[in-house]
Every structure is written in structure tokens, then in C-alpha cells.
Design an enzyme around this catalytic site. Structure first.
Site, short mmCIF file in Angstrom:
data_model
loop_
_atom_site.label_atom_id
_atom_site.label_comp_id
_atom_site.label_asym_id
_atom_site.label_seq_id
_atom_site.Cartn_x
_atom_site.Cartn_y
_atom_site.Cartn_z
N ASN A 176 -0.75 4.68 34.70
CA ASN A 176 -0.35 3.55 33.58
C ASN A 176 -2.12 3.45 32.95
O ASN A 176 -0.12 2.40 31.96
CB ASN A 176 0.23 2.78 34.82
N GLU A 211 3.64 4.51 44.16
CA GLU A 211 3.94 5.55 43.74
C GLU A 211 4.21 6.74 45.56
O GLU A 211 3.46 7.49 44.82
CB GLU A 211 2.62 6.22 43.09
#
Length: 303
Positions: A176, A211
Site C-alpha cells: 500500500n 489482509e
């Protein structure tokens, strides 16, 4: 985007739809001020104020959600950029400098991105109550503990063990941070597809948020579960993820697994305790070097 804990989806969708309507009205007023500043009767930037609805909607969502929401963070960023660019163009127009094609196009592109992001979040909220994570297609937390509870009851009847495994993508934050949240979403979708297609039809996979994915392996003992998870781990590591900018990423994951068998039945192990064991094993996998499978054994229990 994960599911809000308290807000009803219909309420949050209606609120976001109102934000879109509010911005469509704002856009009409902005066009008049940008291209016909004298004829419109507008005398200053305060005559075309930033619509207040999004700030109120986000505040409510922040109160109701149990996890960070990158999709909402991006919506807020687009909103800030849109109105900063729009106000700058208006300021120049009111000073006698009409909008050129490039500046006008930049504002409209940002407006389109903002509306598209609103629509994406609306779609996500519309299926949040279904128990399906809209990004990955996996089941979400809805019904997770009930499903594990059913396995506990089935074990009590049949004596067949089952396992729960936690999968956590390695160094996901760096994806990210380096490539952006869209790249992170692509990685999550690819990982979910790999794991979902690699388990049996009777097994279940849940996205817990972020995640982390939980896999419920039914009618499976510990050693068999470790073998299955190690195959999934290898498959994931070998799966390339194509990003929109052409980059190709290879990601890995760590797994922690715990089994419910006769020993666990004897001590009356509960569902949340079984998940805690899997979490301890995941911790061991992360601290053992990542990209590995660890099984909970008595040695992993705290002193």
C-alpha cells in the site's frame, strides 16, 4: 471495504446517495460561477461553498466502523482535491481569468473520480449485509463464530476433528505504501482467489478485515491441515499479481493453524479459544521468518 459494525447498510447508502445529489447541485452552481461570474450574481467563493454532507457522513461511518477503511480515506482525498482545484479555478474566474481547457478538464476529471468512488462504496455497502466481502468475494465475519460453533457441535457428534487457520499476507503495508491502495486491493483479490480455489468445496474461507483471512478446514486433522496450508502457501508465492501500472508483484503469506480434536473436547475448548491458538501459531510463523506454516502445539501456549 469491510462491513460497518453498527450502521444499517440502507442508512449509510442513503446518506452517500445524498452526498452525490448534493455534489451534482454544487457542480451546476460551480459551472455558472466559473463561466459566467458576473451574470450569475456571485460575488465570492463563499457563494459556492463546499457541500457539508460528506463530512457528516464520514463522521458517522467512523463512529460505526471497527476497522480502517482505505476506500473512505480515498474518497476524502478526492473530495479535498476536487474542492481545492475548483475553488482555485473560481478565484481566477472572478479575477477575470476565464478557465482554460486544461484547468477545467482537471476539475471535471477529479469530479468524475469522486463520483465513481462514491458509487463503488455504495455497491460495497449494498452487499455488506449479505455476508460476502465485496472486494474479495470471500465470506466476511458475519456468521464466522456460528460456523465454528457448528463444527464444534458436529465434532461432539461424530468425533471428526477440524482445524482453523489464520493467513496473513506478509509485508502487506509496504505494498500500500509503495504502490497505493488500488495495488493493495489487487493483491488481496489475487490472494483470495488463490486461497479460495485451493480449498475443498466443504471448507470455508473468511476475510477478517485488512489482509487477514481465516480458513476453516472441516473433517481434517492437524498434519493434513499443515500439508494443505503449505500447498496454498506455495501456490500463493508462485502467483504473479499484475498491477495497473505494469508492475508485477509476488506476495507471500504466513499461516497459523490450530486443531480441535479429542484433547480439546476433553478440556471443553471454546471457539474463541481455538481462534486464539491459531493466532498464537500465526505469531510464531511471522517471527519465524514469514512465508511459512506453523501449527499450534502445547509449546506455543503461554506460560
Amino acid at each position: 471495504m469491510s462491513e460497518p459494525a453498527g450502521a444499517a447498510p440502507s442508512t449509510t447508502i442513503a446518506g452517500l446517495s445524498a452526498v452525490v445529489d448534493e455534489h451534482l447541485r454544487w457542480l451546476t452552481r460551480w459551472h455558472r460561477a466559473a463561466f459566467f461570474p458576473r451574470e450569475s450574481g456571485l460575488t465570492g467563493l463563499d457563494d459556492v461553498p463546499v457541500p457539508p454532507g460528506l463530512a457528516a457522513w464520514v463522521a458517522q461511518m467512523r463512529q460505526d466502523m471497527v476497522a480502517d477503511q482505505p476506500a473512505i480515506d480515498r474518497l476524502m482525498l478526492l473530495h479535498e482535491q476536487l474542492h481545492r482545484m475548483g475553488r482555485l479555478l473560481l478565484l481566477r474566474a472572478m479575477e477575470g481569468d476565464p478557465p482554460d481547457h486544461g484547468a477545467y478538464g482537471a476539475v471535471m476529471d477529479r469530479f468524475d473520480e469522486f463520483i465513481q468512488q462514491c458509487r463503488r462504496i455504495e455497491r460495497a455497502l449494498s452487499v455488506a449485509g449479505s455476508g460476502i466481502d465485496p472486494l474479495t468475494g470471500l465470506r466476511n465475519r458475519t456468521g464466522l463464530m456460528e460456523e465454528v460453533g457448528r463444527e464444534l457441535a458436529r465434532f461432539a457428534r461424530t468425533g471428526q476433528p477440524f482445524c482453523v487457520a489464520l493467513c496473513d499476507l506478509d509485508r502487506f503495508k509496504s505494498v500500500n505504501d509503495t504502490f497505493g491502495h488500488e495495488a493493495g486491493d489487487r493483491v488481496l483479490v489475487a490472494a483470495a482467489g488463490c486461497l479460495g480455489s485451493g480449498i475443498r468445496a466443504l471448507d470455508e474461507a473468511f476475510r477478517l478485515g485488512g489482509e487477514e483471512i481465516l480458513i476453516l478446514l472441516k473433517e481434517t486433522g492437524l498434519e493434513e491441515a499443515v500439508a494443505v496450508l503449505d500447498r496454498l502457501r506455495a501456490d500463493l508465492a508462485a502467483t504473479p499479481v499484475q498491477l495497473a501500472d505494469g508492475h508485477v508483484l509476488h506476495v507471500t503469506a504466513s499461516f497459523g493453524v490450530a486443531c480441535h480434536g479429542l484433547a480439546e473436547l476433553a478440556i471443553g475448548l471454546m471457539a474463541d479459544q481455538l481462534l486464539e491458538r491459531a493466532d498464537q501459531a500465526l505469531y510464531a510463523a511471522k517471527h519465524g521468518g514469514r512465508n511459512r506454516v506453523e501449527a499450534w502445539r502445547p509449546a506455543h501456549s503461554p506460560p
